[in-house]
Design a protein around this motif. Structure first.
Motif, PDB file in Angstrom:
ATOM      1  N   THR A  82       1.504  35.276   2.086  1.00  0.00           N
ATOM      2  CA  THR A  82       1.957  36.816   2.146  1.00  0.00           C
ATOM      3  C   THR A  82       2.840  36.885   1.008  1.00  0.00           C
ATOM      4  OG1 THR A  82       1.723  37.136   4.643  1.00  0.00           O
ATOM      5  CG2 THR A  82       2.689  38.912   3.198  1.00  0.00           C
ATOM      6  N   VAL A  85       2.422  39.188  -1.923  1.00  0.00           N
ATOM      7  CA  VAL A  85       2.795  40.457  -1.607  1.00  0.00           C
ATOM      8  C   VAL A  85       4.295  40.996  -1.318  1.00  0.00           C
ATOM      9  CG1 VAL A  85       1.903  42.546  -0.246  1.00  0.00           C
ATOM     10  CG2 VAL A  85       0.406  40.774  -0.750  1.00  0.00           C
ATOM     11  N   LEU A  88       5.869  41.666  -4.635  1.00  0.00           N
ATOM     12  CA  LEU A  88       5.353  43.064  -5.163  1.00  0.00           C
ATOM     13  C   LEU A  88       6.090  44.029  -4.384  1.00  0.00           C
ATOM     14  CD1 LEU A  88       1.474  42.855  -5.023  1.00  0.00           C
ATOM     15  CD2 LEU A  88       2.972  42.259  -6.969  1.00  0.00           C
ATOM     16  N   TRP A 110       2.904  43.229 -13.369  1.00  0.00           N
ATOM     17  CA  TRP A 110       2.545  42.038 -12.087  1.00  0.00           C
ATOM     18  C   TRP A 110       2.837  40.547 -12.862  1.00  0.00           C
ATOM     19  CZ3 TRP A 110      -0.182  37.790 -11.923  1.00  0.00           C
ATOM     20  CH2 TRP A 110      -0.470  37.230 -10.800  1.00  0.00           C
ATOM     21  N   LEU A 189       5.858  45.953   5.313  1.00  0.00           N
ATOM     22  CA  LEU A 189       4.804  44.833   5.260  1.00  0.00           C
ATOM     23  C   LEU A 189       4.718  44.268   6.568  1.00  0.00           C
ATOM     24  CD1 LEU A 189       3.132  43.092   3.361  1.00  0.00           C
ATOM     25  CD2 LEU A 189       5.126  41.701   2.694  1.00  0.00           C
ATOM     26  N   PRO A 194      -0.441  44.182   3.988  1.00  0.00           N
ATOM     27  CA  PRO A 194      -0.281  44.249   2.730  1.00  0.00           C
ATOM     28  C   PRO A 194      -0.661  45.589   2.101  1.00  0.00           C
ATOM     29  CG  PRO A 194      -1.350  42.332   3.452  1.00  0.00           C
ATOM     30  CD  PRO A 194      -1.209  42.928   4.387  1.00  0.00           C
ATOM     31  N   LEU A 198       0.262  47.255  -1.438  1.00  0.00           N
ATOM     32  CA  LEU A 198      -0.599  47.174  -2.600  1.00  0.00           C
ATOM     33  C   LEU A 198      -0.711  48.507  -3.210  1.00  0.00           C
ATOM     34  CD1 LEU A 198      -3.353  44.564  -1.128  1.00  0.00           C
ATOM     35  CD2 LEU A 198      -1.216  44.238  -2.829  1.00  0.00           C
ATOM     36  N   TYR A 201       2.436  49.625  -5.014  1.00  0.00           N
ATOM     37  CA  TYR A 201       2.566  49.193  -6.203  1.00  0.00           C
ATOM     38  C   TYR A 201       1.407  49.350  -7.325  1.00  0.00           C
ATOM     39  CZ  TYR A 201       3.663  45.077  -9.239  1.00  0.00           C
ATOM     40  OH  TYR A 201       4.092  44.534 -10.194  1.00  0.00           O
ATOM     41  N   ASP A 228      -6.815  41.887  -2.077  1.00  0.00           N
ATOM     42  CA  ASP A 228      -6.284  41.987  -0.931  1.00  0.00           C
ATOM     43  C   ASP A 228      -4.836  41.194  -0.653  1.00  0.00           C
ATOM     44  OD1 ASP A 228      -8.186  43.664  -0.415  1.00  0.00           O
ATOM     45  OD2 ASP A 228      -9.176  42.631   0.864  1.00  0.00           O
ATOM     46  N   SER A 229      -5.061  40.149  -1.370  1.00  0.00           N
ATOM     47  CA  SER A 229      -3.900  39.081  -1.366  1.00  0.00           C
ATOM     48  C   SER A 229      -2.728  39.497  -2.415  1.00  0.00           C
ATOM     49  CB  SER A 229      -4.353  37.584  -1.494  1.00  0.00           C
ATOM     50  OG  SER A 229      -5.552  37.309  -0.780  1.00  0.00           O
ATOM     51  N   GLY A 230      -2.962  40.413  -3.211  1.00  0.00           N
ATOM     52  CA  GLY A 230      -1.860  40.888  -3.947  1.00  0.00           C
ATOM     53  C   GLY A 230      -2.091  40.063  -5.609  1.00  0.00           C
TER      54      GLY A 230
END
Ligand code: BTN
Length: 253
Positions: A82, A85, A88, A110, A189, A194, A198, A201, A228-230
């Protein structure tokens, strides 16, 4: 003006807050404290860092008394995967606090750059560094608050809240906004996973979709959202998607 630690402590009586005159890096002290069991929310700040750490082994310019340089220990039910994320989420916390405390609207590049668009260009006013220490996350945040100039190697790259707004800002006010903001996004979170981070962000950052960027001067493409994992999705000119997991993203034509 010297940092008003008493004010901070009075607003957060349950937190351990240390504020040093000068340190190498607040990351080192926070990691050591985390390893010896320091509580979640512990804050280590400094007026000056002589070896401030940035991403990719870079140094973080930490002019005495002008910025906010601190690390906070986070102990949440996050898995190590995580961590991207969390970075983020911290970006969202930083731009929210800057908006509340100064009325300045920032952009996010990013994964960890906080930028302020100005008439001429955009400059970096804050950066975020996250690292693991056992089961704790050490979140390091540097904000250029009242710098009136930068070393020549940072000119055209860095800016400060003061340079952009034309007035000085209270570092204490900023931190008073930022600590609860960090708690808010980390709790979100932890509770909802996430997805909301997401989404928020992606809404807050002009870089997540449709921006022509270079990554480390080797990859060029147009940004196409977050995984999905940022991680950042970069669509090459051949239509092929690359997943950017690290690296410096810069605008390019
Ligand atoms: C980056 O943008 O490269 C990340 C910069 C992070 C800087 C902060 S300042 C407080 C904390 N202590 C450090 O040594 N680094 C982080």
């Amino acid at each position: 003006m010297p940092f008003d630690l008493a004010l901070l402590r009075s607003q957060f009586p349950d937190r351990h807050i240390e504020w040093h005159a000068a340190v190498g890096s607040t990351m080192t002290i926070a990691s050591r404290l985390a390893a010896s069991g320091a509580a979640s929310g512990t804050v280590i700040g400094a007026e000056e860092q002589t070896a401030g750490q940035g991403r990719h082994g870079r140094t973080w310019h930490s002019e005495p008394g002008s910025g906010l340089y601190f690390s906070v220990i986070l102990r949440h039910q996050f898995t190590p995967s995580t961590l991207p994320v969390v970075t983020l989420a911290l970006g969202l916390a930083v731009i929210g606090a800057i908006l509340e405390a100064t009325d300045l609207t920032c952009d996010l590049r990013w994964p960890n750059d906080v930028l302020i668009p100005s008439k001429k260009s955009e400059g970096k006013c804050a950066g975020i560094l996250t690292q693991l220490e056992g089961s704790a996350i050490i979140a390091g945040i540097g904000i250029n608050v009242n710098h009136s100039q930068f070393p020549v190697e940072l000119s055209g790259i860095a800016t400060s809240l003061r340079l952009v707004s034309g007035r000085a800002h209270s570092r204490e006010r900023l931190l008073l906004e930022l600590l609860p903001s960090i708690d808010h996004y980390c709790a979100l979170l932890e509770r909802d996973g996430p997805e909301p981070i997401l989404k928020l962000y992606s809404r807050a950052s002009s870089y997540v979709t449709g921006r022509r960027v270079c990554v480390d001067t080797t990859l060029v493409g147009t940004t196409a959202g977050l995984s999905d994992s940022g991680f950042l999705i970069l669509r090459g000119d051949d239509g092929h998607d690359n997943l950017i997991v690290a690296g410096g993203v810069r605008p390019c034509s």
